[in-house]
Design an enzyme around this catalytic site. Structure first.
Site, PDB file in Angstrom:
ATOM      1  N   VAL A 240       1.066  -1.359  -0.044  1.00 24.01           N
ATOM      2  CA  VAL A 240      -0.041   0.168  -0.188  1.00 24.01           C
ATOM      3  C   VAL A 240       1.100   0.747   0.036  1.00 24.01           C
ATOM      4  O   VAL A 240       0.447   1.710   0.446  1.00 24.01           O
ATOM      5  CB  VAL A 240      -0.598  -0.005   0.900  1.00 24.01           C
ATOM      6  CG1 VAL A 240      -1.996  -1.008   0.777  1.00 24.01           C
ATOM      7  CG2 VAL A 240      -0.699   0.224   3.064  1.00 24.01           C
ATOM      8  N   HIS A 241       1.787   1.485  -0.878  1.00 26.57           N
ATOM      9  CA  HIS A 241       2.857   2.302  -0.990  1.00 26.57           C
ATOM     10  C   HIS A 241       2.394   3.454  -0.948  1.00 26.57           C
ATOM     11  O   HIS A 241       2.657   4.766  -0.445  1.00 26.57           O
ATOM     12  CB  HIS A 241       3.340   2.257  -3.081  1.00 26.57           C
ATOM     13  CG  HIS A 241       4.218   1.205  -2.452  1.00 26.57           C
ATOM     14  ND1 HIS A 241       5.514   0.749  -2.174  1.00 26.57           N
ATOM     15  CD2 HIS A 241       3.287   0.460  -3.933  1.00 26.57           C
ATOM     16  CE1 HIS A 241       5.377  -0.227  -3.237  1.00 26.57           C
ATOM     17  NE2 HIS A 241       4.906  -0.472  -3.953  1.00 26.57           N
ATOM     18  N   ASP A 242       1.480   3.933  -1.385  1.00 28.71           N
ATOM     19  CA  ASP A 242       0.973   5.180  -1.383  1.00 28.71           C
ATOM     20  C   ASP A 242       0.005   5.954   0.089  1.00 28.71           C
ATOM     21  O   ASP A 242       0.270   7.708   0.698  1.00 28.71           O
ATOM     22  CB  ASP A 242      -0.152   6.447  -2.893  1.00 28.71           C
ATOM     23  CG  ASP A 242       0.637   5.792  -4.136  1.00 28.71           C
ATOM     24  OD1 ASP A 242       1.766   6.042  -3.945  1.00 28.71           O
ATOM     25  OD2 ASP A 242       0.004   5.609  -5.233  1.00 28.71           O
TER      26      ASP A 242
END
Ligand code: BDR
Ligand code: CA
Length: 316
Positions: A240-242
């Site tokens: 869930v990078h962002d």
């Protein structure tokens, strides 16, 4: 209240971060600015308008850069295998969305909003850094007027995800990223060191969707293709990078950080690599001397971050 401009290339994990920002009670999304990256800027802008409409977000959407800041760079292909041909996991999205765009280009929207709210705006940039670099070029004084800049990008002590040494957002426009990290403003770099170990499983998302409203169900649907893509690296789940960058805004205590000058390699075999010269470490004179000290995340309490995302998305 945190006044936020969200600079984004939706993008599946961008969509989750947008819903987090929209639903967090201490965050006021003042604008959404779009950039090329996960898809063309036409597509990422259409997607931003689509999510704005579906999730009833009031913030204006301003369309941003379609190419790298250095026009000499070759066009790259869009990562359809990650985010789908339409940037939102190939769910059905209308070709056009009947909502107005802000009349200004993204970088001008950023400049105007920062100038109207001196010292207050937090820029959260989770795509190529092109719009931020263009804003700095056009109006360098905004560096002293922004509260801080939180970016998702880069990797320091772990490998890259689009080359052995580079992460997608930085590799997609290294010159722009180098302008952003070396400017005299406070930058917080949330890179793969922390985002690649912060994963949400398909079943966790599914349980959340079952409990949640239509917005969370839409998020669940558009994430399936992205989860399939991540099967090479994550056990039936997604990075869930962002959202990690979005979470930093309200829960910085969940991150371990170091400080130092941050540069981006532009060209050659290490194109797009992020480099930190940690404060206090002595080296012979180099291209990091005299630059502002930035904050780089090296550790994260992933479980708490994932739970905070869930709790926030479930606030209808
Ligand atoms: C970054 O690249 C994109 O695929 C994601 O949206 C994220 O911003 C991760 O490297
Ligand atoms: Ca992104």
């Amino acid at each position: 209240m945190h006044k936020v401009i969200y600079d984004t290339d939706p993008g599946v994990d961008d969509a989750m971060a947008l819903l987090f920002l929209h639903r967090h009670p201490e965050i006021d999304v003042m604008g959404i600015t779009t950039v090329f990256g996960n898809a063309s800027v036409e597509t990422t802008t259409r997607n931003a308008l689509f999510l704005k409409r579906e999730w009833d977000i009031q913030a204006p959407v301003a369309k941003g850069a379609s190419v790298t800041i250095d026009a000499a760079r070759a066009e790259r292909e869009w990562p359809a295998m990650v985010h789908g041909d339409n940037g939102l996991g190939n769910i059905e999205v209308p070709h056009t969305i009947d909502l107005p765009l802000d009349p200004r280009p993204a970088h001008r929207f950023i400049i105007d909003t920062v100038r109207a709210n001196p010292g207050e705006v937090r820029l959260v940039a989770v795509g190529r850094m092109t719009n931020l670099a263009m804003a700095l070029k056009e109006d360098p004084e905004i560096a002293g007027l922004v509260k801080d800049v939180v970016i998702m990008g880069g990797n320091f002590y772990v490998p890259g995800n689009v080359s052995p040494v580079a992460e997608a957002n930085i590799h997609g426009d290294p010159e722009a990223a180098d302008i952003v990290t070396t400017a005299p403003w406070k930058v917080v770099v949330i890179g793969l060191d922390v985002t690649s170990i912060t994963t949400m499983s398909r079943s966790y998302l599914g349980v959340m969707a079952a409990k949640g409203d239509a917005a969370v169900k839409l998020l669940d649907g558009l994430s399936q293709h992205y989860i399939d893509f991540y099967s090479h690296a994550v056990d039936d789940g997604m990075m869930v990078h962002d959202s990690c960058a979005a979470v930093y805004l309200v829960a910085p205590e969940l991150f371990t950080t170091i400080t130092g000058a941050v540069r981006v390699v532009c060209g050659g075999i290490a194109d797009g690599q992020t480099v930190i010269k940690p404060d206090g470490r002595r080296f012979p004179p180099g291209d990091w001397d005299g630059l502002p000290s930035q904050i780089v995340a090296t550790g994260i309490e992933s479980e708490k971050v994932i739970d905070l995302i869930r709790d926030t998305l479930l606030r209808a």
